[in-house]
Design a protein around this motif. Sequence first.
Motif, PDB file in Angstrom:
ATOM      1  N   LEU A  26      -3.396  10.690   2.389  1.00  0.00           N
ATOM      2  CA  LEU A  26      -4.476   9.869   1.856  1.00  0.00           C
ATOM      3  C   LEU A  26      -4.423   9.816   0.338  1.00  0.00           C
ATOM      4  N   ALA A  27      -4.049  10.920  -0.290  1.00  0.00           N
ATOM      5  CA  ALA A  27      -3.930  10.931  -1.751  1.00  0.00           C
ATOM      6  C   ALA A  27      -2.852   9.953  -2.206  1.00  0.00           C
ATOM      7  N   GLU A  28      -1.728   9.931  -1.515  1.00  0.00           N
ATOM      8  CA  GLU A  28      -0.669   8.981  -1.885  1.00  0.00           C
ATOM      9  C   GLU A  28      -1.128   7.541  -1.676  1.00  0.00           C
ATOM     10  N   LEU A  29      -1.803   7.292  -0.579  1.00  0.00           N
ATOM     11  CA  LEU A  29      -2.288   5.945  -0.287  1.00  0.00           C
ATOM     12  C   LEU A  29      -3.280   5.478  -1.349  1.00  0.00           C
ATOM     13  N   ARG A  30      -4.194   6.354  -1.724  1.00  0.00           N
ATOM     14  CA  ARG A  30      -5.199   5.985  -2.720  1.00  0.00           C
ATOM     15  C   ARG A  30      -4.593   5.786  -4.102  1.00  0.00           C
ATOM     16  N   ALA A  31      -3.472   6.443  -4.382  1.00  0.00           N
ATOM     17  CA  ALA A  31      -2.859   6.357  -5.703  1.00  0.00           C
ATOM     18  C   ALA A  31      -1.902   5.174  -5.839  1.00  0.00           C
ATOM     19  N   ASP A  32      -1.558   4.522  -4.746  1.00  0.00           N
ATOM     20  CA  ASP A  32      -0.536   3.478  -4.769  1.00  0.00           C
ATOM     21  C   ASP A  32      -1.133   2.166  -4.270  1.00  0.00           C
ATOM     22  N   ALA A  33      -1.488   1.282  -5.196  1.00  0.00           N
ATOM     23  CA  ALA A  33      -2.123   0.011  -4.828  1.00  0.00           C
ATOM     24  C   ALA A  33      -1.185  -0.848  -3.984  1.00  0.00           C
ATOM     25  N   GLY A  34       0.118  -0.814  -4.296  1.00  0.00           N
ATOM     26  CA  GLY A  34       1.071  -1.590  -3.519  1.00  0.00           C
ATOM     27  C   GLY A  34       1.155  -1.122  -2.082  1.00  0.00           C
ATOM     28  N   LEU A  35       1.118   0.190  -1.884  1.00  0.00           N
ATOM     29  CA  LEU A  35       1.161   0.743  -0.538  1.00  0.00           C
ATOM     30  C   LEU A  35      -0.119   0.399   0.218  1.00  0.00           C
ATOM     31  N   ARG A  36      -1.254   0.468  -0.457  1.00  0.00           N
ATOM     32  CA  ARG A  36      -2.519   0.086   0.198  1.00  0.00           C
ATOM     33  C   ARG A  36      -2.491  -1.368   0.644  1.00  0.00           C
TER      34      ARG A  36
END
Length: 360
Positions: free
Chosen positions: A70-80
Amino acid sequence: MELRDDRGIAVIGGGLAGAVLAWRLTRMGHPVTVLTGGATVARDATAISGGLVRAFETDPLAATAAALSLAELRADAGLRELAGYREFGSSYLLPPGSTEAAIRPVLDLVGELLPGAAELMDAAELKAFRGLPPGILAVVEPAAGCLSPARLRAGLLAAVEAVGGTVRAEAVTALAPDGELRTAARGGERFRAVVVAAGPWTPRLLRSWGLPDQGLRAKQIQYTLGGTSQLPPGMGAFVDETSGLYGRPDGPHRMLLGLPTDRWDMDPGALTPLPELATQVAACAAERLGLADWPGPDARTATAADCWAPPGGPAGLLLRRLLPHGPLFTFTGGTGGAAKTVLANSRDAATMLVEAFPAS
């Protein structure tokens, strides 16, 4: 056809786990070939998954992977954006008898990895739920939500191809302990390492190739998507361990709701919905959430299968060596909840593979 030595890594299976693992490997500069097989993706777990994403799990290892993901997802707008991530919060109602003392270490762990992500509270304060046993505790996560596993899979497989990886819609007909695999279209190919990430098809495929199935088992999953005029304000995703009910909103007047099944070792490509389970879900929704008019006339029940790891060993989506020695592995066992942990689990798996089988 001559046997080729590609010296890269082959990933058998094009579901969410296989797609994210292949994407990780290509980002580490490793040549990857993904063989997505002949299964109809419209019926696989990735295609129908509700995609619930949160940081908290009762098991510390699973909580670590979920919080890091979840931390990676929240930190990466492209991934979101690629995953179609939507944030609407979640509530995890703990089983009866759970105490703050027992759950606090996991909450503290989640808090270290993702500060402010999870709060423990009395479930009686959650006004959306009715008829809860007394003394139930809940973990509330305002920043949790859901993603689209199918959308993320498609985007990451495209990203694999964009950087020189190969994605082939071919079924593997044989796999040898030395890493040689065969397809009907191309004959034999030998890879530096082979990872079977075929979800619920994994144990069946392994047995058909004369390889151990590692005790992995396929289990049917099912949910119903329906409408209601009684959706409680601010209703987010939830898991209610007091009843087994789980769900999430799907728009202002629709809810996805489900209960666990007890259907094991099913053929993943030949599943049919369980009407009696859909009826139980509707009854539980009325009792626990007060949704007397759910699911309504436009309801849709979806079913697929996912892969469970054997009891007594490490649980969850993990890279598991198939034989004591050699280049064969599995990457499955997410027990229906791999969307929460796949980013962190795939990073660990890819790192292990690249260190053990460096690109030449």
